[in-house]
Design an enzyme around this catalytic site. Structure first.
Site, PDB file in Angstrom:
ATOM      1  CE  LYS A 142      -0.846  -8.438   3.537  1.00 54.16           C
ATOM      2  NZ  LYS A 142      -1.294  -8.373   2.320  1.00 54.16           N
ATOM      3  CD  GLU A 196      -7.555  -4.959   1.084  1.00 51.02           C
ATOM      4  OE1 GLU A 196      -7.561  -3.770   0.807  1.00 51.02           O
ATOM      5  OE2 GLU A 196      -6.553  -5.910   0.875  1.00 51.02           O
ATOM      6  CB  SER A 226      -0.815   0.081   1.096  1.00 45.53           C
ATOM      7  OG  SER A 226      -0.301  -0.262   2.436  1.00 45.53           O
TER       8      SER A 226
END
Length: 257
Positions: free
Chosen positions: A111, A180, A44
């Site tokens: 991840k 998410e 992000s």
């Protein structure tokens, strides 16, 4: 220093855990000092730090660089790091790049996004090499050009697939799972079905842990924060107090509403 076994013990005890993104030494210091158990060095950063429209341009070298900065001032939290777009295109490159994040960046866990058999094979391969892995299901930002931004699991068939995928990843060796923008009802079912910790972002209140982007917590997001987030700085006035308020809200169940 928090270890993976500690996070699994918190899951077993039914205690909520707090995760927050961090992209540099200052952010990691304030987060770890205020009882955040898990730091996420997320790709992000491509959007909130670099100014891109998606996470796709972020490179392996950039992820390593930001992880190094985060870990220099993190002496408490478990540090999870995203595998950036196309860094795990094959099993060989996936294992190699995960190793780089651990060895060069100092990550505690990697991840990876994806729900296919290939991704489960990669989880198994990484687990066999002693690399802790968090699987990422639901909305997949690295696939945004194909899937778009939407909540996942609202219809029964999709929810059933999500649960099956989550169980397959746990069986493959995943040590944690991140959901998410997943329908809260199926997020609750998945959390209760798995023995590994489940982290939610925009997935309702019933996951084992919550994660937010640093810039959303501090009210710094350009163009507006997601509807599920909260500006904790607005009512507290300092970075440390904002993080403390976020931690307390997650622990007491006040966040997410």
């Amino acid at each position: 220093m928090i270890r993976l076994k500690d996070l699994h013990a918190l899951k077993a005890a039914g205690e909520k855990m707090v995760c927050l993104t961090a992209y540099d030494a200052t952010q990691s210091y304030w987060a770890a000092q205020n009882e955040v158990e898990i730091l996420l060095v997320g790709d992000s950063l491509g959007m909130v730090v670099q100014g891109h429209d998606t996470t796709l341009p972020v490179s392996m070298d950039e992820m390593i660089y930001h992880t190094q900065m985060v870990q220099r001032r993190n002496h408490q939290a478990w540090c999870m790091v995203d595998m950036p777009f196309m860094s795990d295109a094959t099993l060989e490159t996936g294992v190699h790049n995960a190793g780089r994040l651990m060895k060069e960046g100092g990550a505690n866990m990697v991840k990876l996004e994806g729900r296919t058999e290939f991704h489960r094979q990669l989880v198994s391969a990484l687990s066999e090499q002693g690399i802790p892995v968090c699987a990422h299901l639901g909305l997949l930002p690295q696939s945004v050009h194909k899937t778009g931004y939407r909540m996942v699991g609202k219809d029964a068939a999709e929810a059933e697939h999500l649960l099956a995928d989550a169980q397959r990843f746990e069986a493959a060796g995943a040590d944690m799972l991140l959901l998410e923008c997943v329908s809260p009802s199926i997020a609750k079912v998945i959390t209760e079905a798995l023995t590994i910790p489940v982290i939610g972002i925009g997935a309702g209140p019933d996951t084992d842990a919550q994660v937010l982007v640093w810039h959303d917590v501090m009210g710094l997001t350009i163009g507006g924060a997601p509807s599920f987030s909260r500006n904790f700085l607005a009512d507290t006035g300092s970075v440390g107090s904002a993080i403390q308020a976020y931690v307390k809200a997650v622990k007491t169940g006040d966040f997410p509403e």
